[in-house]
Structures are given as C-alpha cells and as structure tokens.
Design an enzyme around this catalytic site. Structure first.
Site, PDB file in Angstrom:
ATOM      1  N   ASP A 191       6.746  -5.593   4.279  1.00  0.00           N
ATOM      2  CA  ASP A 191       5.318  -6.807   5.066  1.00  0.00           C
ATOM      3  C   ASP A 191       6.419  -7.617   5.261  1.00  0.00           C
ATOM      4  OD1 ASP A 191       2.978  -8.185   5.646  1.00  0.00           O
ATOM      5  OD2 ASP A 191       2.426  -7.835   3.403  1.00  0.00           O
ATOM      6  N   ARG A 221      -1.184  -1.859  16.275  1.00  0.00           N
ATOM      7  CA  ARG A 221      -0.616  -1.925  14.862  1.00  0.00           C
ATOM      8  C   ARG A 221      -0.576  -0.435  13.917  1.00  0.00           C
ATOM      9  NH1 ARG A 221      -1.564  -5.385  10.874  1.00  0.00           N
ATOM     10  NH2 ARG A 221      -0.291  -7.213  10.809  1.00  0.00           N
ATOM     11  N   ASN A 235      -7.896  -8.822  10.097  1.00  0.00           N
ATOM     12  CA  ASN A 235      -8.928  -8.313   9.480  1.00  0.00           C
ATOM     13  C   ASN A 235      -9.761  -8.891  10.374  1.00  0.00           C
ATOM     14  OD1 ASN A 235      -7.468  -7.149   7.632  1.00  0.00           O
ATOM     15  ND2 ASN A 235      -6.633  -8.820   6.685  1.00  0.00           N
ATOM     16  N   HIS A 246      10.093  -8.349  -2.229  1.00  0.00           N
ATOM     17  CA  HIS A 246       8.317  -7.513  -3.002  1.00  0.00           C
ATOM     18  C   HIS A 246       7.969  -8.495  -4.209  1.00  0.00           C
ATOM     19  CE1 HIS A 246       4.342  -6.230  -3.541  1.00  0.00           C
ATOM     20  NE2 HIS A 246       4.204  -5.854  -2.353  1.00  0.00           N
ATOM     21  N   GLU A 283       4.030 -16.779   4.684  1.00  0.00           N
ATOM     22  CA  GLU A 283       4.057 -16.850   3.465  1.00  0.00           C
ATOM     23  C   GLU A 283       5.004 -15.226   2.988  1.00  0.00           C
ATOM     24  OE1 GLU A 283       1.465 -12.419   4.393  1.00  0.00           O
ATOM     25  OE2 GLU A 283       0.768 -11.722   2.949  1.00  0.00           O
ATOM     26  N   GLU A 295      -5.152  -1.142   4.410  1.00  0.00           N
ATOM     27  CA  GLU A 295      -5.809  -2.086   3.904  1.00  0.00           C
ATOM     28  C   GLU A 295      -7.376  -1.985   3.797  1.00  0.00           C
ATOM     29  OE1 GLU A 295      -2.091  -5.066   3.361  1.00  0.00           O
ATOM     30  OE2 GLU A 295      -2.852  -5.854   4.357  1.00  0.00           O
ATOM     31  N   ARG A 312      -3.348 -16.477   5.119  1.00  0.00           N
ATOM     32  CA  ARG A 312      -2.112 -17.034   5.581  1.00  0.00           C
ATOM     33  C   ARG A 312      -1.753 -17.842   5.883  1.00  0.00           C
ATOM     34  NH1 ARG A 312      -1.946 -14.034   0.633  1.00  0.00           N
ATOM     35  NH2 ARG A 312      -2.509 -11.929   1.101  1.00  0.00           N
TER      36      ARG A 312
END
Lengths: 687, 687
Positions: free
Chosen positions: B352, B311, B197, B506, B380, B278, B155
């Site tokens: 998000d 988180r 991640n 979204h 993003e 995720e 992102r």
C-alpha cells in the site's frame, strides 16, 4: 474575433479580486520616507508597516509617536481622555516640521491611530484637516472561534479553521499576520482560539506551544490569546477523580495549568467556559454553582492578570420551564457572587442567535456583575455564508434596546456606563475560515467589520458602519456605495421576513439549522423542536410568555415587562415571541395576523429579489470575481427565500386551514415535498 | 532605522509568492494580437486564452489551427503520428506569414500544444527553432480524489476538498478553472471527483448536477469527470434488496443510473470502484466475482462510451495468506474475463504505497487485461505535506522495472506497448486540497507535476522532470535549479532510509500513518500490524516471501522470481521485503545487516540535514513566502527524521539486543518514550 474577445476577457478575469484583502485594499505603498517613528517596539513597527503598505501621498509625512515623547508632550494635546487604548491623529508642527501626527498614551493607541488614519482616508475623509480622536468604550473586544482541533469549525461556513494546528508551532502562515492586521484595524484585542465545546487536549503542552506561537504573531497587533477550557480537564488530563471546583486538588491542578500557560504566553488573556450546557461538563455536576466554578478558575489566572469569561448560555434537560427563562433563573441569583476577574458572557437573546430575538433579560438584571455581550457573527440561523444578511442592524437593535431601568440601554450595560465595572466586553462568534475571502462571501466580511466597530463603540449606527465598509470594500463611487448600503440595510429584515416574521423563531431544520422545519416535533427534548416555539394550532400561534403563560416577561424590568405583557404595546416585530394570538388577531395595519404573516413572508422574498436587481445594476462597478460570487449567492438566496416562505406557509395552512390572502401565490409544492427536503452534508454541523 | 528597515521588509513581504500559480508562472500577458486562432471551439478558446496569459514576445506571432485546416494540410506536416491527442509546434510560413504554428489532429492536440509551447519557453527552450511534437503514450491520465462529500479529504494534507459541494452547482469557483488549466498543462484528461470509499449519495440527482457543473468547467480543458461508485448503491438509493451483479433488477438500476448521469454529463468518463476491500461492499458479498461486478457496471456505461476502472486493491479478512499475495491470487484467474470497457486498476506495489515497494506482480501477469497503474501522489506514508519527498524516482523506479517477460517493463504494460490494449491508463491519488498553494507546500506541487508528465510519457526521466518543474517554479537561474534538482533527487531515498530501509515497509503508527510504530502488534487483523511485516526477532528480520516462506516470489515471472528467490540476487533496497535474514548477514558492503540498517537510518537523517543546508543557501533566489515555508518544513522533517530513526533503532535494539555501530548516536529517548508519542488530530485520517 469572438474567440479573441473571450480569450482576452478570460485573461483579464485572472486579475479579478478574490477578496483576500478584506477592507484593507490599499492602492499602493506609501512614498519612501513618508512614515517616521519615534521609539521602537513591535507594536510601533506594526503601525508603521501598515501605514507604509497603504498611506496615500496626500497624508504624508506622518509621524508616529507616543504622547509621552517630550516633543509631543510639549504640544499639550488633549490626550488624557484617550486612556490606554485611544488615539489622536491630527495635523500639526512637531520639531518645526509639519506632519500628520499619530499619537496615543500607549503604543497600542498609536497602532489604532494608524488604522484610523487609513480608514479615514480610505473612506473619503479629507486629507486637509485631519483631526481624529477616539477611545474604545468596551475593554474586551473579542472574537470567539468555534474551531475544533481537527480543523472543523462548528457553525463555520467559510472553510476550515484558520489555525493549522498540525503545522503549528513551527509554521507561521503569513495569513495569521493578516488576520491580526484585520482585527487590529477594528480594534479587536482578543481572540479565543478554540471551540467553547472544548476538547481537553487544547490545554496540553503541545497545544499550549501552538497557541503561544499564535500569541507571538498577534501580540504586535494588540491581540491577546484566550482559550476555551473544558471544565473536566483535571479528570481527563490530570487523572483526578473529580472536577469539583471546591476540591483543593482540582483548584491546584488549574493553578498549575495556568502557571504553565503563562510561562508560554505571558500575556495570556484567560479562559472562556461553556459549562453545564448542551452536554458540557461543569460545576453543576457536583452541585456547585456557576459562581463556584468560575471563581475557582478565576483564582488560577488571577496572579497573572487573567480573566474568566463564563457563559450564561444554559438550559437544563431536567428543567421543564420555558427555555427562554432558564439562564436568568440560574444566573440572576448569582449576581454579586463572582470574583472580580470573572465576566459573565450573555448571548444577545434568550434562545440562540435567531434572526431576531428580544434582548436577553439578564442585561440590566445583574448590576453587580460585568456582562460580555455575545453576538454571533457567523450566520448559523441566517442562511450560512450564501444569504446576504448584514448584521449591523441586528447588533444595534439589541444594543439600543432600553432595559427599563431609567434611560439605560443594553449598550450602557455592556460598555459599563451603567455600573462603572472594571471589566467590560463584547464577543463575536467568528465567521472566519480559511476560504480565500475569509468569510465565504464578500458581504459576510461586513459582519466581521460591523462587530469590530461596534465592540469599539456600541453607539455607532449600523448604516454609518455599512457605508464605511462599502467604501473601503468597493471604492468611493456613490454609484456603488449608496446602493450597496441600501441592500445591506434591508437584508437582515428580509431574512426575518422569510424565515420567521412577527417574533417567530427557531423554526429551522434539525441539526444543521439550514432551511425550514416548522413542523419538526420529534426531537427528544421538547425545547429542541420548532413546535415548542411557535405553538401553532387551529386557533392561533405564538408563545405566551405573559402571566397566563411562562411569564418570561417578568424577568424584564417593570417598565419593559409592562410593555411586553400586552400584545398592543409589544413591538409587532416581537409579537409572537411573547404572545399566543388567534389567527384573526388584528395587526396595527388592520389586517389579520394570518394575512400580515403571509405578507411578511412575501415581502421577504420580494426584498431579496430587489437586492438581486440592485446587484445586477452594480456589475460595471465591481470586479468580476467578487461580482459573480455575490450574484450567484443572491440567486441562491432568492430561491431559498421562496423555499422558506413556501414551506412555512404550507405548514401554517396545514395547521390553520386558512386560505392565502389575495395576491399571495400558492406554495410551489405540497407540504410533504418540503418535509422531504433534507440538504446533505451541510457545513458547520457538529457530529 | 531598525524600525524603518523592519517595516519595509514587512511591507515587501506582502508581495511574496503564495504558490497559487503552481508551475504556470507567466511573467506578463502576451502582446496584443500575438495569438491567432483558426476555427472556434471552447477548447481552442482555452488554448488561446492560455497563450495570451503568458506567451513571451519572442515566440510570436502564434497561430492555433487544426491540422485539417486547408492551409495547414498544405504544409504536409507529419501529423499522422500525433493521433487524437498529440501536438506539433513549429516555426513555419502559413498563408505567407511567418508564425509559430500550434497544431494537432484535434482541438485537444492544439490545447496540449499550446501548453507545450509555454513549457518549452518557460523552461529555457530556444525561441528560434521551435519544433515540438509529442503524443501521449497512455490514454487515461487521471487524478483520483479521495474527497468525501463533507469536504474531508481522506489522506489529504492540503486542506479541504477543492470541490465545494455545498455551493455547487450554482457557484463556479474560478479556482475550478485553474485546476483544469494546471491539469491540462500536463495532459491529465480525467478526474475522479469523489473518494473510492464512496458514499451512495454521490450518485443522487443533486450530486450528479454538481458533478455536471464541474464537468462543464473542465470540458474545454479536455478533462472528463468520473465518479467513484458504491457497489451497494442499488440497495441504499434504489431500495433493492440486493446488489448482486447477476440480479436483473440490479443491472437495470445501474443502467438507469448511467442513463441519468449521461443525460447531465454527455461525456461522463465512467466509474471507479473499490469493491470488497477494507469494508467496502462488492460482488464477493454475493459469491460473484470481481469480473461479474465490473462487467455488470461496464454494461451500464457501455452504450454511452463509458468505462469502469475496477481496483485490484483487495485483501480479505478471512484469508490468512501473505497480504502481498492476495490481489494476484484473486485477480490473476480473472484475466480475460473482463468486458472490453473495463480496466483493472493496480497499485504500484502489492501492499500500500509504501516509500518503497517492489512492483506489483500483477503487472505482466494479466496480458489479456488492460491495467491502470495507480500511484499515490499524496504522501500518506512519506511524511504528509511537511516532508520533502520528490516522488519522480518512486514512480520511474516502478515503471522502469522489468517484469521478467523478455525485455518488457512495467511501463510497457501500462502504456499498452506489450499487448496493444485499446485502453491504457495511469491514475494518481491526488495531493490537492484547498490550501492556497494547492498541495500544502511548494515541493508537493512537483509530485502532481511528475505524475502528470509520466502519465503522458512513462519513459521520461525523473531528473529531467524535476529540472523542468524547478525552472518553471523557481526561475531559470542554474544557481537555484541545480541545487533544487539535487535536493529533489535524493529526497525520496532519504525518506526510505529514515522510515524503513533495505526493503522494510509498513512500520508506521496506527490510523493516521504518521511517525514510527514498528512495535505495533495489537491491532485486530494480523496484517494491520507492523510486526506482521518486519518479523524481527532476536535472530533476524524480514518477511520470507521465498519458497520457505509465503512464496510470493512465485507470483513474478520466472526470470524475476529467480532473482528475488535469492538474497544475493535481490536488490538490497528490497532485501527484507523478500527475505528474513540474520542480523549478522553480510551486505555487499561487507558490513552486517544490522550495521547497514543503522547506517541507512543515519544516512536518511544526514540527507535531510544536507537538503536543509542546500535550501538555506537558496534564500537569495526564492521569494520569502515560499522560502520560509519550505525552510520551516525542512526543519520539521529533520526533527522527525531523527524521531523515526531513534524510535526505530530503540525498538530494533529492544528486539536484537545489539549495540549500535561505532559513530552512530544513541537514540535521544528510551523506547517507552517513543511508544508514548501519539500526534493528536492528524490530518487525512478517516473516521
């Protein structure tokens, strides 16, 4: 007071030089009115703007004018020898006024003349009796960018691609203009925007528009845009069932695609193609020849004046023959079969841009076919951006090599002296990214520079180019120029010494190609493994390419083949490329092959230490930002030169069981330690 | 003459501003001797160096000194309220000399005071009666870099990662210091170097050494380094069979790893963890809770004073419930179960980082647990780097929201006012890359700035921050500041309008999240599809989150839940987030929902056109390089705002069959055309 001093030093540091200006480090703009122009064109404007950026007062006034201008024609200058790209710069009286005249038969010649004048003055040339004249010996002077459309540069060590495809064609980064200026200053007149491992998307309408935006920016600087073409694009984009070059629908698709590109880019240069090589599609998929493929594409661009650069870098996964022989085997029989707007692009050596390779046997072997020399400016096998390796000597060593046909050199083949080809070319795989200093380190800029200068004139000397670059880059003081040139001139041989001396090659680790891996033997294809190349065993080391081996020497002209057939007449720098020799073979020095090998590894490490010491002494002469970065990189290089040496010697000892000669230090670790070193996330490594 | 003029313009252009200096655009260095320091420390040196870079003469002389210095203590200044990080800057007489005193209870306070003084003067503050004092309301003010070890920023729209892991720890790019300066100027005191991640490799010895090199550079600027930790690292690096947080060997591995990190980085901040989200591993893989996982890691860093940021961004592939409810469902029961050095990090909204979301229901619902507010500074979902969207109003809208517990706001929860937590924090997902202007566009710099200022004081106003930034960035002229602030303040709402007004969210295309995709319904998990969120059909549109639907409203405190339960008391800006309503539902304006929706899309496009016109008028006030880039980006934004509007309306019309209201233009293409638009090679998209 200490705090004060530190504070001031830190504040001063902010003004340090980040290297962005490359070798175009003008002191201040020219005085107002110092530059006059006859006529108007974007290219003349670019030439004038450049002079206004940096012309010293001593040179002025300067007049830019075409040689066809009546006032200039009246001077009867020797302009016929300048051709379409050459320049003439000299003091003279024009219309009653004393000027420095910059002229040529074309605007392009004037542009190159402007840069030549700046270079002359910037590298210490006299302002009193200026008389410069030159025309390029090679017609296509091209950078190949192995840039993927997602911004990753394959074998790139200087950040992301300079092309921000995402914001093109709308956003025209001023940096694109500075890229064009730097290239024009060297006479580079073409750029292949995308990777030879090409995606078909680069030929879609949105990407053609993006390429056209770059072409518009580059055009005033005399630079044509080319694209790498994926041979299977008619299938992927056109929905055809085949990409067979003999299929009429395939040829029609390419003609329509070429027409589409030329509508957006009227002076589009043409296509570069990597076909049937390392997984790329190509005409061989259809049992057609490389000539069939190249000629079909050439027919598509021919009506527009375009060309096709067809790479000869092929080796087949089905061919068990010596990899070094395969390009010759495949291409030599095609000599004379290519269309007249095809030029075959041949790497400098027969394997793949190793720190040293003998010249490629195709040079001199395809007299009916123009050949582009492909050099790698980015240092895939020479320590990425962090190791200092000036490639001028690598380039000139190949260009100066005798092909064995009379007195012909490789340079004669490349510049067309030999056969008077209409097309001639030199391509450099670019080392440019979006790092602030373009090339990930100041000295890497010198390789871009040297490539460009040699593409203009393959007969230039590497040391003279180094001197020119050093003066432009660090200033004219001999206190800095002499030691810098000395460092540069020994640097590439140092890399050869610590990575693979005596003609050894392809000894690097897998994939990323960084660091040593002479032990690697587990890759799928035999010719991917270092052991394939060095063939070391208890008895000896080297690849027998004589009649008793692969007989690759027979691909050279008889005069050269004869030399290479005998270890005694083979240059020792290429010895193990051609010969498998016992460890106790006697070198010319009298020492054994093993001892000589070890001493060369030692010498490589010692040379880097010497370069490092030289650089320490230059601290007063170089701005802190560029000095620090190079000093840090030399420290990395010295550590990694030891790593290469120690890892390699550990491995050779595991094979030959021999002790190191007296005075040579034992490796710091054992072989298993070296085998376990696997740098993570190395840059430039394609997925 | 035309050629001359063009040439000069081009030459002038070279001096254009590339945006590198951000908002720290000092005119010239301070006069010699203008800055004096009592005491010596790297942080005081950094403070003094900064003042020496840019202090105007009117402010001098300046004295930097700790409040504990006897001469300063004698002044009886109100320093107790400054705490450990606050500053006090005022004119006064010290040891008989009139000075501008910059003081604080710590060197860090002095550092922040130095930047506050520069900001004060740079944004038009008077030099006559300087009296500045402030202490941060939030303790952890942190940037989260979603930077992968290969340099790709997830992102990220501003180039590669700033961290050149390949040349670290050897090469210390001067840019790292400039990064620290920019953050210190805002009071940001922490940076998470790697992507949530996370790769386990970031915890290996080589990468710890690289992180330590950065920590050494950042330390004088008061910035601690944190790392994202991959929960399964004990398996991947330690060779354990499990990463179960209740396993003693796992806990021991993490303790040893923490000890190793603290040996290299004595003030290491701690870990940020994305677990069971995720695809990331986590304690739920072992039927342990998030508290079990967080507390185990917290125990490892506790002896060193470190913390764990855990988180709450979770949604399970096995949970069919409304995605907006899942974080609350999972974390609310854990309130009170976390160790005292754990802080739970909650995104501003429950989905998000959409252009607008109601505040996350966990704020106010976990009184026993300190919560870090996580904002996304990188855009993003708001047009990447090219669309102008000032996020100040997005941030303050959430911070100012009432939680429904008395007069408590989200800001009160975040800054600890509500429960007097020892830990408080605000994190921003950074929009920083190695683009020359750091953020891929001048106005994106404002979002970094606004995040930092709000992390210091969540009660600041977005327009005041915009004004401060605009003055620092473009100069003090009201001719530029007023229109720039006006553009900024309408910009985010414009993005809401053209991407998803009235509480829609979204609706973006798959993967890269650029451009419209309200029709997307084919992704594997239901909550990945836009149709899951808008639920449009022939009758109506919107997600019913009241009792008749998912009842997500019940996750809010009763006072807020009651408002959201009724469309008439739900703010229209969040209407369709909570309610599924018929197309002919009457908005407060009297128009139907459908007409109001269309009008908002129209307004979004019109606002961008207005911003573009405003910017055209600012051409005389802004340097050409920054002006051109923003002008180009606004042209892109206007085109793409239309694309969003037209694509969205085409789709809604395909669902509801309704005509557009009078005066609204028909989409330029039909729906199938919009569905076929798939931008290739979008940046920031993880593979």
């Amino acid at each position: 007071m200490a705090a004060l001093a530190l504070g001031l030093a830190t504040a001063g540091r902010a003004a340090a030089d980040d290297g962005y200006r490359l070798w175009l480090r003008y002191g201040h703009p020219a005085p107002a009115g110092a530059v006059a122009v006859r006529g108007a064109s974007p290219m003349l404007d670019a030439a004038a703007a450049e002079l206004r950026r940096g012309l010293p007062a001593v040179a002025g006034p300067v007049l830019l004018a075409s040689a066809a201008d009546p006032s200039i024609a009246a001077l009867n200058l020797p302009v016929s020898r300048l051709g379409e790209e050459g320049y003439l710069v000299r003091r003279g009286r024009v219309d009653g006024r004393e000027v420095t005249l910059v002229t040529g038969n074309t605007d392009r010649g004037v542009l190159y003349g402007a840069f030549a004048l700046l270079r002359h003055l910037d590298t210490g040339g006299s302002a009193d009796a200026i008389d410069l004249s030159s025309a390029p010996k090679v017609k296509l002077r091209i950078l190949d960018h192995w840039d993927n459309l997602d911004g990753v540069v394959e074998r790139g060590y200087a950040g992301r691609s300079l092309w921000d495809w995402w914001t093109l064609p709308d956003f025209k980064d001023p940096r694109y203009t500075d890229y064009a200026r730097a290239n024009a200053s060297l006479g580079i007149n073409g750029t292949v925007l995308n990777n030879v491992n090409a995606r078909a998307e680069s030929l879609t309408a949105p990407y053609i528009a993006k390429a056209a935006a770059l072409a518009d920016i580059f055009r005033p600087y005399g630079i044509k845009v080319y694209l790498s073409a994926r041979f299977s694009a008619p299938i992927e984009l056109g929905g055809l069932k085949t990409a067979d070059p003999r299929d009429a629908a395939v040829a029609a698709w390419w003609r329509a695609k070429a027409d589409e590109i030329y509508r957006a880019i009227p002076d589009f240069g043409g296509f570069l193609v990597k076909a049937n090589s390392e997984g790329q599609p190509g005409p061989r998929d259809y049992n057609a020849s490389h000539a069939d493929g190249a000629n079909m594409l050439a027919a598509a661009v021919k009506p527009h004046g375009g060309i096709v650069m067809w790479r000869a870098f092929v080796y087949a996964d089905t061919d068990p023959d010596d990899r070094a022989k395969q390009a010759y085997t495949e291409f030599k029989p095609l000599d004379g079969k290519f269309a007249d707007n095809v030029i075959v692009q041949v790497k400098n050596g027969a394997i793949d841009f190793q720190p040293r390779e003998p010249f490629h046997p195709l040079f001199g072997a395809m007299p009916k076919t123009p050949l582009v020399m492909e050099f790698q400016v980015t240092k895939e096998y020479l320590g990425f951006a962090t190791h200092l390796a000036y490639l001028g000597p690598l380039f000139t060593e190949v260009l100066d090599a005798k092909t064995g046909r009379g007195s012909e050199t490789v340079a004669d083949v490349v510049d067309g002296t030999a056969e008077h080809h209409r097309l001639t070319g030199m391509a450099g795989v670019a080392n440019i990214g979006d790092d602030r200093d373009w090339t990930g380190g100041t000295f890497n800029q010198a390789n871009w520079y040297a490539f460009g200068r040699l593409a203009w004139d393959p007969d230039l000397h590497a040391d003279a180019i180094a001197r020119e670059w050093a003066r432009a880059t660090f200033g004219a003081s001999p206190g800095v120029v002499d030691p810098v040139v000395a460092m540069m001139m020994i640097s590439r041989e140092a890399v050869v010494d610590y990575t693979g001396p005596l003609g050894l090659a392809h000894l690097m680790a897998t994939g990323h190609h960084y660091g040593p891996g002479p032990w690697v033997s587990d890759l799928k294809r035999p010719e991917w493994n270092p052991v394939y190349y060095h063939r070391a065993d208890r008895q000896g080391i080297g690849f027998d390419r004589t009649r008793t081996g692969s007989n690759a020497v027979a691909q050279y002209a008889p005069a050269v083949a004869k030399l290479y057939a005998n270890p005694r007449t083979t240059p020792e720098s290429e010895l193990l490329w051609f010969h498998h020799l016992p460890w106790d073979y006697r070198l010319k020095s009298g020492e054994t092959l093993w001892d000589g090998l070890v001493h060369r590894y030692d010498r490589g490490v010692a040379t880097v230490a010497e370069m490092r010491a030289t650089w320490q002494g230059l601290k007063p002469f170089v701005d802190p930002e560029r000095w620090d970065k190079t000093a840090t990189f030399l420290a990395i290089q010295e550590r990694e030169a030891r790593w290469w040496r120690d890892a390699s010697l550990s491995y050779w000892q595991s094979v030959n069981g021999l002790p190191l000669p007296a005075g040579s230090a034992a490796p710091a670790h054992d072989l298993s330690w070296y085998k376990a070193q696997t740098p993570a996330f190395a840059p430039g490594n394609p997925k």
